[in-house]
Scaffold this motif. Sequence first.
Motif, mmCIF file in Angstrom:
data_model
loop_
_atom_site.group_PDB
_atom_site.id
_atom_site.type_symbol
_atom_site.label_atom_id
_atom_site.label_comp_id
_atom_site.label_asym_id
_atom_site.label_seq_id
_atom_site.Cartn_x
_atom_site.Cartn_y
_atom_site.Cartn_z
ATOM 1 N N ASN A 67 30.990 41.715 4.211
ATOM 2 C CA ASN A 67 32.604 41.636 4.558
ATOM 3 C C ASN A 67 32.989 41.698 5.922
ATOM 4 O O ASN A 67 33.631 41.104 6.469
ATOM 5 N N LEU A 68 32.125 42.794 6.412
ATOM 6 C CA LEU A 68 32.436 42.843 7.817
ATOM 7 C C LEU A 68 32.013 41.800 8.602
ATOM 8 O O LEU A 68 32.692 41.371 9.577
ATOM 9 N N LEU A 69 30.870 41.011 8.306
ATOM 10 C CA LEU A 69 30.522 39.842 9.008
ATOM 11 C C LEU A 69 31.450 38.864 8.859
ATOM 12 O O LEU A 69 31.723 38.108 10.020
ATOM 13 N N VAL A 70 31.981 38.390 7.730
ATOM 14 C CA VAL A 70 33.112 37.455 7.736
ATOM 15 C C VAL A 70 34.515 37.782 8.542
ATOM 16 O O VAL A 70 34.876 36.973 9.145
ATOM 17 N N ALA A 71 34.775 39.179 8.608
ATOM 18 C CA ALA A 71 35.962 39.393 9.419
ATOM 19 C C ALA A 71 35.588 39.502 10.975
ATOM 20 O O ALA A 71 36.386 38.998 11.487
ATOM 21 N N SER A 72 34.517 39.488 11.242
ATOM 22 C CA SER A 72 34.034 39.448 12.499
ATOM 23 C C SER A 72 34.086 38.031 13.062
ATOM 24 O O SER A 72 34.261 37.728 14.239
#
Length: 296
Positions: free
Chosen positions: A196-201
């Motif tokens: 999820n953090l990867l997609v957000a970043s």
Amino acid sequence: MTEIIVPATSANMGPGFDSLGLSVNLFLKIKIGPKSDQWFVHHPFGKEVPSDEQNMIVLSALTVDPNIHPREIFVRSDIPLARGLGSSSSAIVGGLLLGNTLSGSVELSKQQILDRAVKIEGHPDNVAPAIFGGIVIGGPNPIKDDDFWTYQTDSPKNYVPIAVIPHRQLATSASRSALPKVLDRHIAIKVSAQSNLLVASIFKQDWQKTCQLLEADQFHEPYRLKLVPELKIVRSICHAHNIFGSYLSGAGTTIMIMTKKDQADLLLDQLKKSPSLADCDIAALAFDSLGSRILA
């Protein structure tokens, strides 16, 4: 002569297993030749790849319209087979575009091409960036499993993808068999959060964090290390120069690195100097933003 162009793809970006991929500037090119009594595919891959109606390009085209008149088609490709750069996905997408072009009764949208490609391939992380270009996140509609949603964004302008491609093939089926049937719940929760953090970043265009998160996978990389030991070597060389952003591309054997342009020459030099990577092609590529296209 009409030409269909489909880019190579690098999927399984970090913990975005089976859902996150990008396209790069290696291409499958299909030129549509004259009508013929039977399908004949002129290609450079040798006898192991069919040249008749059993070729994946033709099989995919016929799923669009089984009544298409046979043709000669001429194939060129920069995409190495069974190396984790989407060679089968490019053939599927190219075939669907071929069928869409030649059919007199069917006209598919890009979304419909995606849905059909996923049904053939099994997941969207390679076929979606091959169709749309850039970085694409894809997954099934929670209400309707045969409908796939995608979100596409541009690739970073001041970064470059570097590919380390070992000189051996690795069939996806063999690589899949290395994965466990069950994953520890605590690991799954942690890696899902990092995904999820990867997609957000990516959508925040925080590429420094994106590169760090690309190394967070525990869905498949730990289990495939014995099949692609070069990943550990590449990551060690990168970390020695404080460079992050390496991941196993698709099912392997290619390792992809996303790095700043001003670090690329240094990293290329260090990778090429490593005796452990002597049996690899190592090259800086470019991100592809266009996806598949047809030139009349």
